[in-house]
Design a protein around this motif. Sequence first.
Motif, PDB file in Angstrom:
ATOM      1  N   HIS A  31       0.841  -1.210   0.000  1.00  0.00           N
ATOM      2  CA  HIS A  31       0.000   0.000   0.000  1.00  0.00           C
ATOM      3  C   HIS A  31       0.872   1.255   0.000  1.00  0.00           C
ATOM      4  N   LEU A  32       1.876   1.269   0.895  1.00  0.00           N
ATOM      5  CA  LEU A  32       2.722   2.461   0.988  1.00  0.00           C
ATOM      6  C   LEU A  32       3.505   2.671  -0.302  1.00  0.00           C
ATOM      7  N   LEU A  33       4.058   1.584  -0.851  1.00  0.00           N
ATOM      8  CA  LEU A  33       4.864   1.721  -2.070  1.00  0.00           C
ATOM      9  C   LEU A  33       4.010   2.147  -3.255  1.00  0.00           C
ATOM     10  N   GLU A  34       2.773   1.598  -3.320  1.00  0.00           N
ATOM     11  CA  GLU A  34       1.928   1.892  -4.475  1.00  0.00           C
ATOM     12  C   GLU A  34       1.254   3.245  -4.365  1.00  0.00           C
ATOM     13  N   ASP A  36       1.281   5.635  -1.277  1.00  0.00           N
ATOM     14  CA  ASP A  36       1.598   6.715  -0.350  1.00  0.00           C
ATOM     15  C   ASP A  36       3.069   6.715   0.051  1.00  0.00           C
ATOM     16  N   ARG A  37       3.934   6.918  -0.934  1.00  0.00           N
ATOM     17  CA  ARG A  37       5.365   6.912  -0.634  1.00  0.00           C
ATOM     18  C   ARG A  37       5.758   8.071   0.258  1.00  0.00           C
ATOM     19  N   GLY A  39       3.893   9.575   2.544  1.00  0.00           N
ATOM     20  CA  GLY A  39       3.471   9.245   3.906  1.00  0.00           C
ATOM     21  C   GLY A  39       4.419   8.247   4.540  1.00  0.00           C
ATOM     22  N   GLY A  40       4.859   7.259   3.758  1.00  0.00           N
ATOM     23  CA  GLY A  40       5.779   6.249   4.267  1.00  0.00           C
ATOM     24  C   GLY A  40       7.096   6.870   4.698  1.00  0.00           C
ATOM     25  N   GLN A  42       7.596  10.022   5.529  1.00  0.00           N
ATOM     26  CA  GLN A  42       7.356  10.840   6.725  1.00  0.00           C
ATOM     27  C   GLN A  42       7.275   9.980   7.969  1.00  0.00           C
ATOM     28  N   LEU A  43       6.601   8.824   7.840  1.00  0.00           N
ATOM     29  CA  LEU A  43       6.480   7.919   8.976  1.00  0.00           C
ATOM     30  C   LEU A  43       7.852   7.420   9.397  1.00  0.00           C
ATOM     31  N   GLY A  44       8.693   7.099   8.396  1.00  0.00           N
ATOM     32  CA  GLY A  44      10.048   6.632   8.688  1.00  0.00           C
ATOM     33  C   GLY A  44      10.813   7.656   9.510  1.00  0.00           C
ATOM     34  N   GLN A  45      10.745   8.926   9.066  1.00  0.00           N
ATOM     35  CA  GLN A  45      11.465   9.982   9.783  1.00  0.00           C
ATOM     36  C   GLN A  45      10.894  10.197  11.176  1.00  0.00           C
ATOM     37  N   ALA A  46       9.548  10.217  11.252  1.00  0.00           N
ATOM     38  CA  ALA A  46       8.906  10.457  12.549  1.00  0.00           C
ATOM     39  C   ALA A  46       9.287   9.355  13.533  1.00  0.00           C
TER      40      ALA A  46
ATOM     41  N   LEU B  10       4.538  11.653  15.370  1.00  0.00           N
ATOM     42  CA  LEU B  10       4.549  10.206  15.157  1.00  0.00           C
ATOM     43  C   LEU B  10       3.126   9.683  15.017  1.00  0.00           C
ATOM     44  N   ALA B  13       1.768  10.669  11.694  1.00  0.00           N
ATOM     45  CA  ALA B  13       2.405   9.941  10.597  1.00  0.00           C
ATOM     46  C   ALA B  13       1.886   8.506  10.521  1.00  0.00           C
ATOM     47  N   CYS B  16      -1.008   7.241   8.168  1.00  0.00           N
ATOM     48  CA  CYS B  16      -0.908   6.936   6.735  1.00  0.00           C
ATOM     49  C   CYS B  16      -1.046   5.429   6.505  1.00  0.00           C
ATOM     50  N   GLY B  44      11.626   2.417  11.236  1.00  0.00           N
ATOM     51  CA  GLY B  44      11.896   3.745  10.680  1.00  0.00           C
ATOM     52  C   GLY B  44      12.923   3.682   9.577  1.00  0.00           C
ATOM     53  N   LEU B  47      11.641   1.767   6.484  1.00  0.00           N
ATOM     54  CA  LEU B  47      10.710   2.592   5.707  1.00  0.00           C
ATOM     55  C   LEU B  47      11.473   3.603   4.864  1.00  0.00           C
ATOM     56  N   ASN B  48      12.424   4.296   5.501  1.00  0.00           N
ATOM     57  CA  ASN B  48      13.177   5.309   4.762  1.00  0.00           C
ATOM     58  C   ASN B  48      13.895   4.705   3.574  1.00  0.00           C
ATOM     59  N   MET B  51      11.260   3.434   0.835  1.00  0.00           N
ATOM     60  CA  MET B  51      10.584   4.498   0.090  1.00  0.00           C
ATOM     61  C   MET B  51      11.552   5.204  -0.864  1.00  0.00           C
ATOM     62  N   PHE B  63       7.868  -4.308  -7.945  1.00  0.00           N
ATOM     63  CA  PHE B  63       8.718  -3.529  -7.049  1.00  0.00           C
ATOM     64  C   PHE B  63      10.069  -4.194  -6.887  1.00  0.00           C
ATOM     65  N   MET B 109       0.241  -2.766 -12.410  1.00  0.00           N
ATOM     66  CA  MET B 109       0.105  -1.777 -11.337  1.00  0.00           C
ATOM     67  C   MET B 109      -1.250  -1.070 -11.416  1.00  0.00           C
TER      68      MET B 109
END
Lengths: 203, 203
Positions: A31-34, A36-37, A39-40, A42-46, B10, B13, B16, B44, B47-48, B51, B63, B109
Amino acid sequence: MQLSPKLTQLVDALRCLPGIGPKSAQRIAFHLLERDREGGAQLGQALNQAMQDIGHCQSCRTFTEQDICELCSNIKRQDSGLLCIVESPSDVLAVEQTGHYQGLYFVLMGHLSPLDGIGPNEIGLDVLEQKLAQGSINEVILATNPTVEGETTAHYIAQLCKQYNVGASRIAHGVPVGGELDLVDGMTLSHAFNGRKQVQYES
Amino acid sequence: MQLSPKLTQLVDALRCLPGIGPKSAQRIAFHLLERDREGGAQLGQALNQAMQDIGHCQSCRTFTEQDICELCSNIKRQDSGLLCIVESPSDVLAVEQTGHYQGLYFVLMGHLSPLDGIGPNEIGLDVLEQKLAQGSINEVILATNPTVEGETTAHYIAQLCKQYNVGASRIAHGVPVGGELDLVDGMTLSHAFNGRKQVQYES
């Protein structure tokens, strides 16, 4: 078939989330890759920032990235002389959402559980004792969960308060507002009967 | 009451993630901070990295962080002359888990959906056309979802195959193995009747 290494890593890492199994983790990763990259990312950083920077308030032990949290720095609250004891930071949120309580908090981050090796010092009762000794607190409100462990912990802290001549009170147990009597469990109902209050007539 | 800024960030985030509302996001954030900081930090980072680095395979559009994915680089699969067309990378996984199919994939896709502005080029049919023109593919297996959009997409691609004289087949629709007839919907059941096969007697 193997997913690509970084995708495998992401799916594995997602399983640390509560309630997320292998299938859900895969679904979330796709879902994130397709879709909401951003958002993903941002979540990683948060997540990285939160895990690194968020510690405990030195005064009340709740989660904060400052030394002393916002609630503890509030002078009005410091002057209230009230200290509400809860088991976890989410309980602080729940009480704050009522907007009714204007005192300080102390977060145990758990409850007494000798079998699991959790004694008074593990839930910060040494810190609490220092607070009580300082003499700025008039009343301790015991808002631990109404479970066996929560009650035991409340009882233990009440004894501690007695030593320091600080008043202690336990939040009321009874029928939830808006609830229906026949759906309430017997234990709660007997608490409600024991804790009944005289009706005050207007004179 | 406001949570501390980084904690708020957090919780926001986390929303998402699919199916995660404000209450669940808060629960997850507290869970990670209280019980699994290491897992949170790993998530985290994963994810980074994911993405940032995971893109699409230049050949099949699934992917991968490489230019050409593992499946497309496999020479045995290249020599098979089979191309299975699916809607999403998770469909590739599902087919691979059967262990039955040993050909190449092409991931759309998505599916044709003119109302949403998704035409042939948005689902990579230009790339697919180049593949068909190269002449290394003998059969295209249409494994799009059995939905209206999936069927339309399959039909469109079948026409494309016809232009290039490549055989096209659609995966069978029918009663799932282990299913019970009275629980199967009417549409599936009529597909199963239309797609019936002559019983072969051993001679």
